[in-house]
Design a protein around this motif. Sequence first.
Motif, PDB file in Angstrom:
ATOM      1  N   TYR A 131      27.346  98.702 -61.505  1.00 42.62           N
ATOM      2  CA  TYR A 131      28.163  98.987 -60.325  1.00 42.62           C
ATOM      3  C   TYR A 131      27.839  97.987 -59.223  1.00 42.62           C
ATOM      4  CZ  TYR A 131      29.597 101.732 -56.131  1.00 42.62           C
ATOM      5  OH  TYR A 131      30.126 102.155 -54.930  1.00 42.62           O
TER       6      TYR A 131
ATOM      7  N   VAL B 280      31.908  98.472 -62.935  1.00 45.98           N
ATOM      8  CA  VAL B 280      32.764  98.968 -61.860  1.00 45.98           C
ATOM      9  C   VAL B 280      32.436  98.218 -60.581  1.00 45.98           C
ATOM     10  CG1 VAL B 280      31.157 100.822 -61.255  1.00 45.98           C
ATOM     11  CG2 VAL B 280      33.562 101.035 -60.630  1.00 45.98           C
TER      12      VAL B 280
ATOM     13  N   TRP C 265      36.587  98.918 -64.083  1.00 46.00           N
ATOM     14  CA  TRP C 265      37.209  99.782 -63.083  1.00 46.00           C
ATOM     15  C   TRP C 265      37.011  99.196 -61.690  1.00 46.00           C
ATOM     16  CZ3 TRP C 265      40.566 103.411 -64.199  1.00 46.00           C
ATOM     17  CH2 TRP C 265      41.030 104.235 -63.173  1.00 46.00           C
TER      18      TRP C 265
ATOM     19  N   SER D  47      37.382  99.975 -57.587  1.00 46.11           N
ATOM     20  CA  SER D  47      37.505 101.006 -56.562  1.00 46.11           C
ATOM     21  C   SER D  47      37.799 100.327 -55.226  1.00 46.11           C
ATOM     22  CB  SER D  47      36.211 101.823 -56.459  1.00 46.11           C
ATOM     23  OG  SER D  47      36.272 102.719 -55.362  1.00 46.11           O
TER      24      SER D  47
ATOM     25  N   LEU E 218      33.557 108.415 -61.359  1.00 43.41           N
ATOM     26  CA  LEU E 218      32.815 107.389 -62.088  1.00 43.41           C
ATOM     27  C   LEU E 218      32.237 107.951 -63.384  1.00 43.41           C
ATOM     28  CD1 LEU E 218      31.889 104.464 -61.923  1.00 43.41           C
ATOM     29  CD2 LEU E 218      29.904 105.216 -60.603  1.00 43.41           C
TER      30      LEU E 218
ATOM     31  N   LYS F 287      35.149 108.438 -65.857  1.00 39.69           N
ATOM     32  CA  LYS F 287      35.645 107.180 -66.423  1.00 39.69           C
ATOM     33  C   LYS F 287      34.654 106.608 -67.437  1.00 39.69           C
ATOM     34  CE  LYS F 287      39.499 107.022 -64.172  1.00 39.69           C
ATOM     35  NZ  LYS F 287      40.791 107.166 -64.885  1.00 39.69           N
TER      36      LYS F 287
END
Length: 419
Positions: free
Chosen positions: A134, A156, A186, A188, A409, A412
């Motif tokens: 992340y 992510v 992903w 955000s 999160l 996913k």
Amino acid sequence: MVSFQNKKTLILITQSFPFGLTESSFLKEEIKSLAKYFNVHIVSRNVKDIQYVNVPDNVILHRYNAHLNYHILTLFVDSIFSKSFIKEVFKIIGRHKLSISRIKVCLRVQMRTLHFAKYLNEIRNNINGPVVLYSYWNEYACFAASIVKKYGDFVVCRLHGGDLYELDINDRYQPYKCVYNNNVDWFSFISQKGLSYFCKNYFDVTNKASVNYLGVSEHDITYCFTERNDIRIVSFSYVRDIKRIDRIIDTLSCIHGLKVHWTHIGARYLYDQIVEYAKQKLSGKDNIDYQFLGEMKNEDALNYISNHEFDFLINVSSTEGMPMTMMEAFSMSIPVIGTKVGGVPEVVKPNYNGYLLDVDFQEEELVKVLTTYANLTYTRKIEMRMNARDTWKSTFYDVVNYENFTKLLVNKFNQYEVK
């Protein structure tokens, strides 16, 4: 609550957090939610500041030294012959925006990406099983995560403003957006505008993206809002060209009759020039009072604002993501005057919780906003303040927002593992 043994692992890559002040307002609450569902490794790229925020017990801290040192020659050679660098250069040429400065940026980012990827890979190799990588910003740290990613890992990335928008101002260039981001699982975005901008200017990610607003804590005010004829405004930002503090000064110089008190919190960059500019433009205006409080810690600034009566937070930036200061103002029942940039129009509703200005507004337009507000009834002003507070609670309540983001999160990642 997920037990320690059953938690999966997440590697959070930050610029500074939990060291120094830079990201403390962003991540101090989010880390609590992340640690409830994951065992967390934080990789901070800050090696000089002390730890500013305490983190949960199941968080392991790593500090990456970004100095390239004696690796610079090897990184230079590896970068100029890398497929990513060559692909990015051809993209620049195809857009007819080739320049020496852009080539330098492209090369520097590639070198940093490779250097950080080596460090991140050492951490990743010591963790068993799939992990979430992340990155809190969409820049070289995220690009490195996409390189380090192993089978089953989930990458992510958050996207804000400075790591997203390309601007004519200072020829801001965002390299590798269409290269490394293809390997991100992903995205955000902190605003709908950010998501739309990315899809329009880079590539379509609507099938692997969400809009997740940031959030701030509740702030209690220690005063009663009084009925009076003056206006009290506060601005809170670094003094940079894109913040356009000079436009506030220009507007105040055009106001006659109406009593206005202006407080600015924040310094750095153009601070001395702006202080001098205010002296030149506002000296002799008996109806304008102003003060520059300089740089303050975030909590000290918020305490000051919550203990002093303000009608508005004002932000006339030429570009924004989703300003935390606006969220903070709403949490203290303070309406906002902002420009139609970034995600600001998504939350500032004219005549409801503040006012919006065109990005290229004329001073007379801001004068009109202030005089219009001054002529409102006390009851109407109170209503705007209640609306500001409601906006915070429904949209920017940090505990709710970060819990929802973390659950998204987890969901996913679980779906990704099943595939």
